[in-house]
Design a protein around this motif. Structure first.
Motif, short mmCIF file in Angstrom:
data_model
loop_
_atom_site.label_atom_id
_atom_site.label_comp_id
_atom_site.label_asym_id
_atom_site.label_seq_id
_atom_site.Cartn_x
_atom_site.Cartn_y
_atom_site.Cartn_z
N GLY A 350 -50.84 -5.33 -7.93
CA GLY A 350 -50.86 -4.39 -7.09
C GLY A 350 -50.42 -2.91 -8.28
O GLY A 350 -51.60 -2.24 -8.86
N PHE A 351 -49.18 -3.45 -8.40
CA PHE A 351 -48.66 -2.15 -8.80
C PHE A 351 -48.88 -1.99 -10.21
O PHE A 351 -49.21 -0.71 -10.57
N ILE A 352 -49.23 -3.15 -11.10
CA ILE A 352 -49.27 -2.97 -12.33
C ILE A 352 -51.43 -2.35 -12.89
O ILE A 352 -51.14 -1.98 -13.80
N SER A 353 -52.19 -3.08 -11.96
CA SER A 353 -53.74 -2.84 -12.01
C SER A 353 -53.61 -1.23 -11.28
O SER A 353 -54.78 -0.79 -12.31
N ASP A 354 -52.38 -0.71 -10.89
CA ASP A 354 -52.30 0.91 -11.02
C ASP A 354 -52.46 1.88 -12.75
O ASP A 354 -52.59 2.76 -12.18
N PHE A 355 -52.05 0.89 -13.28
CA PHE A 355 -51.50 1.65 -14.50
C PHE A 355 -52.84 1.06 -15.54
O PHE A 355 -52.67 1.82 -16.73
N SER A 356 -53.49 0.31 -15.25
CA SER A 356 -54.51 0.11 -16.01
C SER A 356 -54.81 -1.25 -16.98
O SER A 356 -54.72 -0.52 -18.01
N ALA A 357 -53.56 -1.80 -16.58
CA ALA A 357 -53.05 -2.52 -17.71
C ALA A 357 -54.30 -3.70 -18.44
O ALA A 357 -55.42 -3.87 -17.93
N PRO A 358 -54.50 -3.62 -19.94
CA PRO A 358 -55.34 -4.37 -20.75
C PRO A 358 -54.89 -5.66 -20.45
O PRO A 358 -54.36 -5.90 -19.78
N LEU A 406 -44.07 -2.01 -19.84
CA LEU A 406 -43.07 -1.21 -19.14
C LEU A 406 -44.03 -0.76 -18.83
O LEU A 406 -44.16 0.03 -19.18
N TYR A 407 -44.45 -0.68 -16.81
CA TYR A 407 -44.79 0.16 -16.54
C TYR A 407 -43.59 1.21 -15.47
O TYR A 407 -42.62 0.52 -14.69
#
Length: 701
Positions: A350-358, A406-407
């Motif tokens: 969920g944390f990574i999805s906030d950064f719109s990871a490719p 790295l997010y």
């Protein structure tokens, strides 16, 4: 001193013979022109002479070329005028001439081993091509260009490359000076004081560095004259104080017309005006990020001050938007800040999805299959809250590549420490071969991006690329390195390892597949290939003794074999500070190689790894506290114990720590003749031959 530029033939004709004589004495730099050529250039108005008030020749410029490009053939400043800006004045005048005549560009050819390259670089002439010189000298010639507008021949390549050229440490934490009124807000509980409290909490937690100017204490002392004990003055002793060796009088006076254009020095609050100007002058001369104040006169001119001097003037309201968010900041003295190996949880996804990871990154979070390279995942938390994630694929030898991401939530006060920690992990990864690292970050991670660029990453379309080099570069393996960098990134480098003079005066040019050239200084290039370095005939190394307890804090656990995460709460910094007495400070130069020797009566006694000096200076305790906050600072008590009788200490910062494959014991180093001092209790320099022996002992190359 003022110099006049003579351009017309009847003005310069009397100086032609002098110019010819000067050029003959400097054939190594200028090449050869016949005596008649100087007369011809003068007659065409292409020989300009710089003279002083007495009419004496102090410099000259010869140029030519046809539309749309002007060509500089020679530029010269007499020894008696060097450092006075004669060369710059001649080139600036040529730029004005070229603009008036609608030229697109100015070009100069400069041998790569000449110190003159620094002059051209300072004046905006970037290298956009390198060519071979004549057969006699066998030099490499830098073709330098200066763009005179959008419609130029370079297509943007004439823009000056801004590399890592720090006057202090490579990595910086934002530094802000506080106005006195902010502390008074707290003591008097004036409206908005909670925002000042929050600013101080963020500063103590490492979000940025806070300090005061010398005028802060002076202003307090004036106001406290009627008090036997002022608690605000007592508190001021805790804050690091900006120091500058420059006289602030002139700059403070120059600021008056900007800040207080309508106020006279006779007004009732004139002393307060003077104080405001001095605060700001100290900030400008110290080169810090900004000054935090509520003074309306200063805030009104913030844009003008920022444009002219590069210092931001901020109000507490700009930094802290809402008093109600105060509870989000933990206590700076007992916050739980930690790193840990992580599993792939729903919280992490969920944390990574906030950064719109490719998609290329989200696929890495699928549990590894038997045929897929394993992914390592690490997390950073502050008081239990997840604010940073780093995950990476093991380098694959068949493809010479690895992917990582790295997010970081950069609003967290500890984001800078987390960025440094995770990137240091990435750069310490050992593979046994060279490879390309593709690193993805989230949008808006400005601190992360700035750090990546300063640490030798290249920016690609949607991610960053780092060359992880596994070679100490020398003339024998340069060709292998050139092939590697070509296959990894499509970059071309010179065919042969540049000489020491070329490295010092030009650096190394990298050319991409589109023909775009960027020039890297010797230091910057070793940032790109770090933690390895160039091993040429003039390279030396300083052996640096360090006690085990300090080594554990700077490098990691040294008692056993080093690891990426010797303990999960140990912060690995990309750039670290080493404090010592000022004795032998001259041994430490920016870009120099050091080897750490861990010592102690009941400790291991081994050489354990190389590092690179990024900054070295003798400073006072306050300077160390302000300037080196990101690199890790000892307590004031510890710094005072190290300092000399004047309160000065030597500090050097280092990066690119490279652990030895095989540690070299003290007795073995003695047997090999690497150490001359019986106990190696102080730094000791070794030459390149001994450095090669140490490398041979320490690595499996």
């Amino acid at each position: 001193m003022e110099y006049a530029i003579l351009k017309k033939y009847d003005e310069v004709a009397g100086y032609v013979s002098q110019v010819s004589a000067i050029a003959d004495k400097n054939k190594g730099a200028f090449g050869f022109l016949s005596a008649s050529a100087y007369e011809q250039m003068a007659s065409k108005g292409q020989l300009w002479i710089a003279i002083n008030g007495a009419g004496e020749l102090k410099g000259y410029l010869i140029f030519g070329g046809t539309m749309p490009t002007l060509k500089v053939f020679q530029v010269y400043a007499c020894k008696t005028a060097r450092g006075h800006g004669v060369g710059r004045r001649l080139i600036d005048t040529l730029k004005e001439f070229a603009r008036e005549k609608n030229y697109h560009s100015i070009v100069a050819r400069v041998a790569s081993d000449l110190p003159a390259n620094s002059f051209w670089g300072r004046n905006g002439f970037s290298i956009y091509r390198q060519v071979k010189g004549g057969e006699t000298t066998k030099r490499i010639i830098n073709v330098r260009g200066y763009s005179l507008g959008d419609n130029d021949l370079f297509g943007g390549l004439g823009k000056e490359y801004v590399g890592v050229q720090p006057i202090g440490p490579v990595l910086e934490r934002p530094i802000y000076a506080l106005d006195l009124n902010l502390l008074l807000d707290i003591f008097k509980a004036r409206p908005g004081y909670r925002k000042v409290v929050k600013i101080m909490q963020i500063g103590f937690q490492g979000g940025f560095s806070i300090c005061i100017t010398p005028e802060f204490k002076r202003e307090l002392e004036r106001q406290s004259a009627n008090f036997s004990d002022d608690p605000v003055l007592r508190l001021a002793e805790v804050f690091p104080e900006l120091k500058t060796d420059f006289d602030i009088t002139d700059i403070a006076e120059s600021l008056r017309g900007i800040v207080f254009p309508s106020r006279t020095s006779a007004r009732k609050s004139a002393r307060n005006d003077e104080s405001d100007l001095k605060h700001l002058a100290y900030c400008i001369l110290a080169g810090i990020g900004g000054f935090i104040t509520r003074e309306k006169a200063l805030l009104r001119v913030c844009n003008e001050i920022k444009d002219k001097h590069g210092v931001a003037i901020l109000s507490p309201d700009e930094i802290v938007l809402d008093d109600g968010e105060l509870s989000d900041i933990s206590s700076p003295l007992n916050s739980d800040f930690s790193f840990a190996v992580s599993s792939i949880t729903d919280e992490l996804k969920g944390f990574i999805s906030d950064f719109s990871a490719p998609e290329a990154i989200t696929k890495m979070l699928v549990p590894a299959s038997p045929i897929k390279a394993a992914t390592s995942v690490y997390e950073a938390r502050l008081d239990g809250r997840l604010f940073g994630v780093y995950f990476s694929q093991r380098p694959i030898k068949s493809t010479s590549s690895a992917v990582a991401a790295l997010y970081i939530d950069e609003s967290c006060p500890q984001s800078i420490a987390a960025i440094d920690h995770f990137l240091e992990m990435a750069l310490r990864c050992r593979s046994g071969f060279s490879y390309r690292l593709d690193l993805y970050i989230g949008k808006g991670q400005d601190l992360t991006e700035e750090t990546l660029l300063r640490k030798g990453f290249f920016k690609s379309s949607d991610h960053f690329v780092k060359i992880i080099n596994d070679l100490f570069l020398d003339g024998k393996n340069w060709g292998r390195f050139a092939n590697n960098i070509k296959s990894f990134c499509g970059f071309s480098v010179p065919e042969k390892l540049p000489s020491k003079k070329e490295l010092q005066n030009t650096g190394i040019c990298l050319t991409d597949s589109d023909g775009k050239v960027e020039t890297f200084s010797w230091f910057d290039f070793e940032t790109v290939i770090g933690p390895r370095f160039i091993l040429n005939s003039d390279r030396d190394c300083v052996l640096v003794p360090i006690r085990e307890n300090f080594a554990n804090g700077l490098i990691g656990n040294v008692k056993n074999q080093l690891s990426l995460l010797s303990s999960h709460d140990k912060i690995l910094l990309l750039e670290k500070a080493y404090f010592r007495s000022p004795v032998k400070a001259s041994l430490f130069k920016k870009g120099g190689v050091i080897a750490f020797y861990v010592s102690g009566a009941k400790s291991i006694q081994e050489l354990i790894g190389f590092a690179r000096v990024t900054y070295s200076d003798v400073v006072n305790i306050d300077e160390a506290t302000v300037k080196l906050d990101r690199q890790g600072v000892l307590s004031r008590h510890e710094l005072a114990e190290i300092s000399d009788g004047s309160g000065r200490i030597h500090v050097f910062t280092f990066d690119n720590f490279l652990e030895f494959d095989r540690r070299v014991a003290f007795l073995r180093a003695k047997e090999l003749g690497l150490i001359s001092n019986a106990n190696l209790v102080s730094p000791e320099k070794i030459d390149v031959e001994k450095l090669k022996i140490l490398i041979g002992q320490a690595f499996n190359d």
